[in-house]
Design a protein around this motif. Structure first.
Motif, PDB file in Angstrom:
ATOM      1  N   VAL A  52     -18.572  -2.439  -2.718  1.00  0.00           N
ATOM      2  CA  VAL A  52     -17.573  -2.290  -3.776  1.00  0.00           C
ATOM      3  C   VAL A  52     -16.987  -0.877  -3.743  1.00  0.00           C
ATOM      4  O   VAL A  52     -15.785  -0.684  -3.959  1.00  0.00           O
ATOM      5  CB  VAL A  52     -18.196  -2.609  -5.149  1.00  0.00           C
ATOM      6  N   GLY A  53     -17.832   0.098  -3.445  1.00  0.00           N
ATOM      7  CA  GLY A  53     -17.333   1.457  -3.292  1.00  0.00           C
ATOM      8  C   GLY A  53     -16.344   1.573  -2.145  1.00  0.00           C
ATOM      9  O   GLY A  53     -15.327   2.275  -2.251  1.00  0.00           O
ATOM     10  N   LEU A  54     -16.611   0.868  -1.035  1.00  0.00           N
ATOM     11  CA  LEU A  54     -15.684   0.875   0.101  1.00  0.00           C
ATOM     12  C   LEU A  54     -14.343   0.239  -0.276  1.00  0.00           C
ATOM     13  O   LEU A  54     -13.282   0.724   0.119  1.00  0.00           O
ATOM     14  CB  LEU A  54     -16.294   0.127   1.279  1.00  0.00           C
ATOM     15  N   LEU A  55     -14.404  -0.863  -1.036  1.00  0.00           N
ATOM     16  CA  LEU A  55     -13.168  -1.478  -1.528  1.00  0.00           C
ATOM     17  C   LEU A  55     -12.354  -0.457  -2.314  1.00  0.00           C
ATOM     18  O   LEU A  55     -11.131  -0.346  -2.142  1.00  0.00           O
ATOM     19  CB  LEU A  55     -13.484  -2.672  -2.424  1.00  0.00           C
ATOM     20  N   GLY A  56     -13.033   0.263  -3.201  1.00  0.00           N
ATOM     21  CA  GLY A  56     -12.356   1.248  -4.018  1.00  0.00           C
ATOM     22  C   GLY A  56     -11.761   2.382  -3.193  1.00  0.00           C
ATOM     23  O   GLY A  56     -10.632   2.826  -3.452  1.00  0.00           O
ATOM     24  N   GLN A  57     -12.510   2.857  -2.195  1.00  0.00           N
ATOM     25  CA  GLN A  57     -12.000   3.950  -1.364  1.00  0.00           C
ATOM     26  C   GLN A  57     -10.746   3.525  -0.611  1.00  0.00           C
ATOM     27  O   GLN A  57      -9.770   4.278  -0.541  1.00  0.00           O
ATOM     28  CB  GLN A  57     -13.098   4.384  -0.381  1.00  0.00           C
ATOM     29  N   TRP A  58     -10.782   2.312  -0.038  1.00  0.00           N
ATOM     30  CA  TRP A  58      -9.594   1.839   0.681  1.00  0.00           C
ATOM     31  C   TRP A  58      -8.428   1.666  -0.288  1.00  0.00           C
ATOM     32  O   TRP A  58      -7.292   2.048   0.017  1.00  0.00           O
ATOM     33  CB  TRP A  58      -9.902   0.519   1.386  1.00  0.00           C
ATOM     34  N   ALA A  59      -8.696   1.079  -1.442  1.00  0.00           N
ATOM     35  CA  ALA A  59      -7.638   0.841  -2.424  1.00  0.00           C
ATOM     36  C   ALA A  59      -7.029   2.157  -2.901  1.00  0.00           C
ATOM     37  O   ALA A  59      -5.810   2.263  -3.087  1.00  0.00           O
ATOM     38  CB  ALA A  59      -8.190   0.053  -3.602  1.00  0.00           C
ATOM     39  N   HIS A  60      -7.859   3.159  -3.103  1.00  0.00           N
ATOM     40  CA  HIS A  60      -7.357   4.468  -3.544  1.00  0.00           C
ATOM     41  C   HIS A  60      -6.437   5.075  -2.493  1.00  0.00           C
ATOM     42  O   HIS A  60      -5.376   5.635  -2.826  1.00  0.00           O
ATOM     43  CB  HIS A  60      -8.535   5.397  -3.816  1.00  0.00           C
ATOM     44  N   GLN A  61      -6.799   4.919  -1.231  1.00  0.00           N
ATOM     45  CA  GLN A  61      -5.996   5.491  -0.143  1.00  0.00           C
ATOM     46  C   GLN A  61      -4.673   4.759   0.045  1.00  0.00           C
ATOM     47  O   GLN A  61      -3.687   5.352   0.510  1.00  0.00           O
ATOM     48  CB  GLN A  61      -6.795   5.439   1.165  1.00  0.00           C
ATOM     49  N   HIS A  62      -4.640   3.477  -0.346  1.00  0.00           N
ATOM     50  CA  HIS A  62      -3.459   2.663  -0.068  1.00  0.00           C
ATOM     51  C   HIS A  62      -2.726   2.193  -1.337  1.00  0.00           C
ATOM     52  O   HIS A  62      -1.812   1.369  -1.260  1.00  0.00           O
ATOM     53  CB  HIS A  62      -3.848   1.440   0.770  1.00  0.00           C
ATOM     54  N   GLY A  63      -3.111   2.713  -2.488  1.00  0.00           N
ATOM     55  CA  GLY A  63      -2.408   2.389  -3.725  1.00  0.00           C
ATOM     56  C   GLY A  63      -2.583   0.961  -4.185  1.00  0.00           C
ATOM     57  O   GLY A  63      -1.694   0.396  -4.836  1.00  0.00           O
ATOM     58  N   ALA A  64      -3.736   0.346  -3.881  1.00  0.00           N
ATOM     59  CA  ALA A  64      -3.995  -1.044  -4.262  1.00  0.00           C
ATOM     60  C   ALA A  64      -4.847  -1.100  -5.539  1.00  0.00           C
ATOM     61  O   ALA A  64      -5.497  -0.129  -5.926  1.00  0.00           O
ATOM     62  CB  ALA A  64      -4.715  -1.777  -3.132  1.00  0.00           C
TER      63      ALA A  64
END
Length: 309
Positions: A93-105
Motif C-alpha cells: 500500500v505504501g508503494l501504491l502511495g509513492q507511485w501515486a504521489h509521483q504521478h498525481g494519482a
C-alpha cells in the motif's frame, strides 16, 4: 480518466466489477493475482506480495485512480504469517502511495475495524486512537500509515463485517451450515454492523464522484480516513438469526436451525477479535452526503439476489 481496480477476484473487487459504475466513470482496467478474472477474462497480473509486479503494472497502465480492493484477509492465519500480511496490507500500500504521489494519482484503499482494540463504549470516530489486537489488524494499520506518509492523494474507507452474495463470508457459511445442522452456536458478545459489499461500492462510488467534481480545497477535506459500514448495530448471533429469518421468508432452506448464543470464550480463535466493532458513519454524511442503509435493509437486498439465483 483511467481507473485501475486491484483485487478484481476478491469479494469486494468482484462486487465493483459486477456493479459496473467504475467502468462508466472512465477507462477501467482490472487486475488479479493470477491475471484471470472470475468471469474468465484475461486481465493484468498483479501480486501485492511481489512489489515488482505492482510497480510494473502501474508503469504500464498509468492510472489516474487506483482502487485497491486487494488484501491479505486470512485473519487467523496472519498470526503465523504476519510478515506476509504486512507485505501485502502494509508495504504494498505504501508503494501504491509513492507511485501515486509521483504521478498525481488518487488512491482509494479499504481498511478495517480491526485497527481498534474493541474496548470502546460508543461508535468509533475516525480520529479515535487505534490499538489492533491481531497481526491482521497491525498489518492493515501499517497500510493506513504508509499511505498517509506517501503524500499521495488518498481516501481510506474503514469497514467491518463484510459479506456478499459470493465469496467466503459469514452469510454464506451460515446458509451452508443451516442446510445441514439443527443447531448452530454463534458468538453473541461481539458487536458490529454487518456490511454488504453493496454498501461499500455505493459509498465509494459516491465519494469518487464527489472527488472528481470538487476543487482543490474541497478535495483536501476529503483526503484521509473515512468509516463506511451499514447503519445500526447487532452481534454475530443477531446477524445469524436475521439471515435465517430472511432465508425462511424466501423459502431458501427446508428448515431453520436453532441459533444458540455463546460467549467468545467458548469459540477460541488464534487471532483476537474486537468485542466492539461499531464504526461511526457520520463522516460519510458530512463529506459525501451518503447515509449508509440499515444493515437489515442491505441484508434483505443480498438475500433477494441469492433467492433469485
Amino acid at each position: 480518466m483511467k481507473i485501475l481496480l486491484l483485487g478484481a477476484n476478491g469479494q469486494l473487487g468482484r462486487s465493483f466489477v459486477e456493479d459496473g459504475r467504475l467502468a462508466k466513470m472512465g477507462r477501467l482496467a482490472t487486475a488479479s493475482r493470477d491475471g484471470r478474472r472470475f468471469d474468465g477474462e484475461a486481465i493484468a497480473a498483479v501480486d501485492l506480495s511481489l512489489p515488482d509486479t505492482l510497480v510494473g503494472a502501474l508503469e504500464a497502465l498509468r492510472p489516474d485512480v487506483i482502487v485497491n480492493a486487494a488484501a491479505y484477509t486470512a485473519v487467523d492465519r496472519a498470526e503465523q504469517e504476519e510478515s506476509l500480511a504486512t507485505r501485502i496490507n502494509g508495504e504494498a500500500v505504501g508503494l501504491l502511495g509513492q507511485w501515486a504521489h509521483q504521478h498525481g494519482a488518487l488512491v482509494v484503499h479499504f481498511s478495517t475495524d480491526y485497527v481498534f482494540d474493541g474496548l470502546a463504549a460508543a461508535a468509533y470516530r475516525t480520529s479515535d486512537p487505534t490499538g489492533p489486537l491481531s497481526a491482521y489488524g497491525r498489518s492493515k494499520l501499517a497500510g493506513e500509515r504508509a499511505l498517509a506518509a506517501s503524500g499521495a492523494d488518498h481516501m481510506v474507507f474503514r469497514t467491518a463485517w463484510v459479506y456478499a452474495a459470493h465469496g467466503h463470508n459469514f452469510l454464506r457459511t451460515m446458509l451452508r451450515l443451516g442446510g445441514t445442522r439443527d443447531v448452530l452456536d454463534v458468538v453473541s458478545d461481539q458487536h458490529g454492523a454487518p456490511t454488504s459489499t453493496d454498501v461499500i461500492v455505493e459509498g465509494t462510488f459516491i465519494a469518487l464522484k464527489a472527488w472528481s467534481d470538487a476543487d482543490a480545497v474541497r478535495r483536501n477535506s476529503m483526503r484521509g480516513i473515512h468509516h463506511l459500514v451499514a447503519s445500526g448495530v447487532t452481534t454475530w448471533h443477531g446477524f445469524a438469526e436475521a439471515i435465517f429469518a430472511a432465508a425462511g421468508e424466501r423459502r431458501m432452506l427446508d428448515r431453520t436451525p436453532e441459533v444458540r448464543a455463546i460467549d467468545t470464550a467458548r469459540f477460541p480463535t488464534p487471532a483476537r477479535r474486537p468485542a466492539w466493532s461499531v464504526l461511526d458513519n457520520r463522516d460519510m454524511v458530512e463529506h459525501f452526503g451518503y447515509r449508509p442503509p440499515a444493515w437489515q435493509d442491505a441484508l434483505g437486498r443480498v438475500m433477494d439476489r441469492l433467492a433469485a439465483a
